[in-house]
Write an enzyme that holds these catalytic residues in place. Structure first.
Site, PDB file in Angstrom:
ATOM      1  N   HIS A 173       0.865  -1.173   0.000  1.00 18.54           N
ATOM      2  CA  HIS A 173       0.000   0.000   0.000  1.00 18.54           C
ATOM      3  C   HIS A 173       0.901   1.221   0.000  1.00 18.54           C
ATOM      4  O   HIS A 173       1.743   1.383   0.869  1.00 18.54           O
ATOM      5  CB  HIS A 173      -0.928   0.010   1.214  1.00 18.54           C
ATOM      6  CG  HIS A 173      -1.921   1.128   1.162  1.00 18.54           C
ATOM      7  ND1 HIS A 173      -3.180   0.964   0.652  1.00 18.54           N
ATOM      8  CD2 HIS A 173      -1.816   2.433   1.514  1.00 18.54           C
ATOM      9  CE1 HIS A 173      -3.823   2.127   0.695  1.00 18.54           C
ATOM     10  NE2 HIS A 173      -3.012   3.030   1.225  1.00 18.54           N
ATOM     11  N   CYS A 174       0.723   2.090  -0.989  1.00 19.33           N
ATOM     12  CA  CYS A 174       1.615   3.247  -1.120  1.00 19.33           C
ATOM     13  C   CYS A 174       0.863   4.520  -0.755  1.00 19.33           C
ATOM     14  O   CYS A 174      -0.094   4.894  -1.438  1.00 19.33           O
ATOM     15  CB  CYS A 174       2.131   3.353  -2.545  1.00 19.33           C
ATOM     16  SG  CYS A 174       3.121   4.826  -2.786  1.00 19.33           S
TER      17      CYS A 174
END
Ligand SMILES: [Zn+2]
Ligand SMILES: [Zn+2]
Length: 266
Positions: free
Chosen positions: A124-125
Site C-alpha cells: 500500500h503506497c
C-alpha cells in the site's frame, strides 16, 4: 475507489506541492532569469512541463485505478465445503480472507488500509493513496520514472543556468540571493525525491523480474510458479504492446484474468 486515509491524502497534496514548486522555480528563477535571450529557454519550459503532464496523468491513474480489489460477497459465504468441493480444480489455490469473509484467488492479499483483498498486491503506497496491485502497478512505475526524470531534469537545468550565466541578466543582489535560495531548495528536493523513487523503482523491477511481490517476499511460502522469461514478466505488468509504449500513461492495461471471479450467490 478512493481510500479515505488522512496520511495518503496528505502525501498526495505534498506530491502536488512539490511538483508545482519545482515548476515555479524552473520558470521564474531559472529560465526567466538566465535563459530569456534564446529559444533554449522556451524549449526547456515546454519539455519540463511535458514531463510534469505525463507525471500527473500517471499519478492520477495510479490513484484512481482500482488495483484489483476482490468484491465483498453479497451474502454470507458458507466456507464449510471449501476442501470437500470437487466441482472444479480452478479454485485449488484459493484462500479465505477472514476479514472480508470471502474467497480470494492466489496472490491476492488483504490490505488493512483499503479494507479489501487486492489481486497481486505489492504494497500500500501512501504517495498514491492506493494499493499497488495487478491493475495499477504499471501507472505506479510510470509515476516513479517521471518523478526520477523530472528530478534529474531540474538538477541539470540549475547546473546549466549557473554555468552559462549571461552577463547582463541580473546584477541585482537581493534578486540573485532569492535565486540562489530557490535553486538550492530545488536541488535538495530533487535529490530527495530522485533517490527515493530510484530506490523504489529498483525494488519494483526486482519484484517483477523475480515474479514475487513485496508481500510474497516477506511471506516466503508462496506456491511454486513456473519460471518465465523476463520480457513475459514485464509484459504481465505493463501490457502486451511495444515496450516503448509502456512509457506512456495513456493506454489502459488490458490483462487477461488469470482466475475467474467466484460467484458469491450461495
Ligand atoms: Zn480481505
Ligand atoms: Zn491498500
Amino acid at each position: 475507489m478512493f481510500v479515505k486515509d488522512p496520511c495518503g491524502i496528505a502525501c498526495i497534496l505534498v506530491t502536488y506541492l512539490a511538483v508545482f514548486y519545482a515548476d515555479y522555480v524552473v520558470i521564474k528563477w531559472v529560465v526567466l532569469q538566465t535563459m530569456l535571450d534564446s529559444l533554449w529557454g522556451t524549449f526547456n519550459v515546454v519539455m519540463f512541463n511535458t514531463v510534469i503532464f505525463l507525471l500527473m496523468i500517471a499519478h492520477i491513474k495510479a490513484v484512481l485505478t482500482d488495483p484489483g480489489s476482490i468484491p465483498l460477497p453479497q451474502s454470507r459465504v458458507d466456507f464449510s465445503d471449501i476442501h470437500s468441493s470437487d466441482s472444479g480444480c480452478d479454485f485449488v489455490n484459493w484462500t479465505i480472507c477472514a476479514r472480508c469473509e470471502t474467497y480470494r484467488p492466489p496472490r491476492a492479499h488483504h490490505c488493512r488500509i483499503c479494507q479489501r483483498c487486492i489481486r497481486r498486491m505489492d504494497h500500500h503506497c501512501p504517495w498514491i493513496n492506493n494499493c499497488v496491485g495487478e491493475r495499477n502497478q504499471k501507472y505506479f512505475i510510470q509515476f516513479l520514472l517521471y518523478v526520477g526524470a523530472l528530478s534529474a531534469y531540474a538538477v541539470a537545468l540549475v547546473v546549466i543556468s549557473w554555468v552559462q550565466e549571461c552577463q547582463d541578466c541580473i546584477q541585482d543582489i537581493p534578486l540573485k540571493q532569492a535565486r540562489i535560495m530557490h535553486c538550492v531548495i530545488l536541488l535538495l528536493e530533487s535529490a530527495l525525491f530522485g533517490l527515493f523513487v530510484a530506490a523504489i523503482f529498483i525494488d519494483q523491477m526486482q519484484a517483477i523480474l523475480t515474479d514475487e511481490t513485496a508481500v510474497e517476499q516477506i511471506q516466503q511460502h508462496g506456491p511454486f510458479r513456473p519460471h518465465k522469461p523476463k520480457m513475459a514478466l514485464l509484459s504481465e505488468v505493463c501490457g502486451k504492446e511495444h515496450p516503448l509504449l509502456w512509457l506512456l500513461p495513456c493506454s489502459s492495461v488490458s490483462r487477461k484474468m488469470d482466475t475467474p471471479l467466484i460467484d458469491h450467490h450461495v
